[in-house]
Scaffold this motif. Structure first.
Motif, PDB file in Angstrom:
ATOM      1  N   ALA A  44      41.005 -18.541 -19.698  1.00 19.87           N
ATOM      2  CA  ALA A  44      40.461 -18.290 -18.365  1.00 19.87           C
ATOM      3  C   ALA A  44      41.373 -17.412 -17.518  1.00 19.87           C
ATOM      4  CB  ALA A  44      40.210 -19.615 -17.648  1.00 19.87           C
ATOM      5  N   THR A  45      42.641 -17.306 -17.885  1.00 24.63           N
ATOM      6  CA  THR A  45      43.598 -16.509 -17.105  1.00 24.63           C
ATOM      7  C   THR A  45      44.108 -15.314 -17.897  1.00 24.63           C
ATOM      8  OG1 THR A  45      45.409 -17.956 -17.852  1.00 24.63           O
ATOM      9  CG2 THR A  45      44.330 -18.514 -15.769  1.00 24.63           C
ATOM     10  N   MET A  46      43.299 -14.826 -18.819  1.00 26.16           N
ATOM     11  CA  MET A  46      43.720 -13.712 -19.663  1.00 26.16           C
ATOM     12  C   MET A  46      43.811 -12.424 -18.843  1.00 26.16           C
ATOM     13  SD  MET A  46      44.680 -13.425 -22.775  1.00 26.16           S
ATOM     14  CE  MET A  46      43.972 -14.880 -23.532  1.00 26.16           C
ATOM     15  N   PRO A  47      44.899 -11.651 -18.989  1.00 30.28           N
ATOM     16  CA  PRO A  47      45.030 -10.412 -18.212  1.00 30.28           C
ATOM     17  C   PRO A  47      44.051  -9.344 -18.678  1.00 30.28           C
ATOM     18  CG  PRO A  47      46.815 -10.609 -19.801  1.00 30.28           C
ATOM     19  CD  PRO A  47      46.066 -11.905 -19.849  1.00 30.28           C
ATOM     20  N   ALA A  48      43.837  -8.369 -17.822  1.00 29.94           N
ATOM     21  CA  ALA A  48      42.952  -7.257 -18.157  1.00 29.94           C
ATOM     22  C   ALA A  48      43.501  -6.487 -19.347  1.00 29.94           C
ATOM     23  CB  ALA A  48      42.790  -6.332 -16.954  1.00 29.94           C
TER      24      ALA A  48
END
Length: 349
Positions: free
Chosen positions: A268-272
């Motif tokens: 859910a907090t994966m970077p672009a």
């Protein structure tokens, strides 16, 4: 009143040709009326789904998408062993009816996380065939030569549960079939040579499918969407599985749930994909590596669903091995998610 008639006259028409035959599900626009035999699945931006019965009219909110599917039945021919194209299985299946015990139907989740436009029968059959071949190659299902009745029943039970858990479809019939008269061996060998041009030898290791350089940013986005939507459902499935006997297995199950919870947070907090930091673009080579790790994590999802299918049928004495397998799958998932976040090679190591 006139405005009401104008809206009714301007309502879009849904094209239902082929639905229930060669098309399993097709996107449907807001305002369309579901055809007879069709079921609507509305997917919110958050991934939550709801169904609309046949004959109902779709009213979609902002950010919602919808599909219309026909439950079937459908028929296809599968190759359980890629190296033996003359051996086949003729399978008839249907989309499972609503299960009141679950908050989200498995087929609805499949559409929300994996469908990209129209879902055709050949596409779904190819996904089923891939899942079957993986389970047979890993030894989780067995289909030996001169299969006995007991071995066939064991295979059918595992295959039925695999399709229900992975795709939300129910197998009506499955029989072995000889495909020698319907397969072009020369064309099959040519396709295999094009897909794998490097000659195989004893020391040759084929590159992982997830490391294919042709993968794009769209593949990365689809893999991350699958992780975001499916990981919580896998956690629920593991939590609802048969309660292991003994404190050791119980603690192992709780540890797996905690690790999956952290994996959900990581997804859910994966970077672009294209950014190393805010305002700092990432090198194309590192982006390609990130895409590969996203696809590896999605591959771990497929293994996790297959493991849940085996847990549904497991006896108490077989839980030790299944929980060890779950530990391996979660470890691969953690590694892939961690390396997907990395910016340089030192972080990925």
């Amino acid at each position: 009143m006139l405005e009401l008639f104008r809206r009714m006259a301007g309502a879009p028409a849904f094209e239902a040709v082929g639905l229930g035959e060669q098309v399993v599900a097709r996107p449907i626009a807001s305002g369309c009326t579901l055809p007879p035999g069709g079921v609507g699945v509305v997917v919110a931006a958050s991934g939550h789904t709801r169904r609309v019965t046949a004959g109902g009219r779709l009213n979609l909110a902002d950010g919602e998408r919808a599909w219309c599917f026909h439950s079937g039945p459908y028929g296809c021919e599968l190759l359980p062993f890629a190296a033996a194209p003359e051996i086949g299985l003729r399978v008839h299946f249907a989309v499972d009816s609503i299960d009141p015990r679950v908050a989200q139907q498995r087929f609805d989740l499949f559409l929300a996380s994996e469908a990209d436009g129209e879902l055709t029968l050949p596409d779904l059959a190819a996904r089923i065939e891939t899942a079957l071949q993986r389970e047979l190659a890993q030894g989780n299902l067995a289909l030996p030569p001169c299969t006995t009745l007991d071995e066939w029943n064991a295979f059918r039970g595992g295959f039925n549960q695999l399709l229900y858990t992975r795709f939300g479809v129910t197998v009506d019939d499955c029989v072995p079939v000889d495909l020698r008269g319907t397969r072009d061996y020369a064309q099959a060998l040519l396709a295999r040579a094009v897909a794998d041009p490097v000659p195989r030898g004893p020391a040759f290791v084929a590159p992982a499918k997830h490391d294919v350089p042709s993968a794009t940013a769209a593949d990365d986005a689809r893999a991350l969407r699958r992780l975001f939507l499916e990981l919580p459902c896998i956690m629920c499935g593991l939590r609802q599985a048969a309660l292991p006997q003994g404190q050791g297995l119980f603690r192992q199950q709780q540890a797996l749930l905690q690790r999956l919870d952290l994996a959900c947070l990581a997804a859910a907090t994966m970077p672009a994909l294209a950014l190393a930091a805010p305002g700092q673009p990432l090198a194309p080579a590192v982006q390609a590596r990130r895409i590969g790790y996203s696809l590896r994590a999605a591959g771990a999802l497929d293994e996790a669903w297959a493991l849940l299918a085996r847990l549904e049928q497991a006896e108490d004495e077989g839980l030790d091995g299944l929980f060890d397998e779950a530990d391996r799958i979660v470890a691969n998932l953690e590694q892939a998610l961690g390396r997907r976040k990395a910016v340089d090679d030192e972080e990925a190591a």
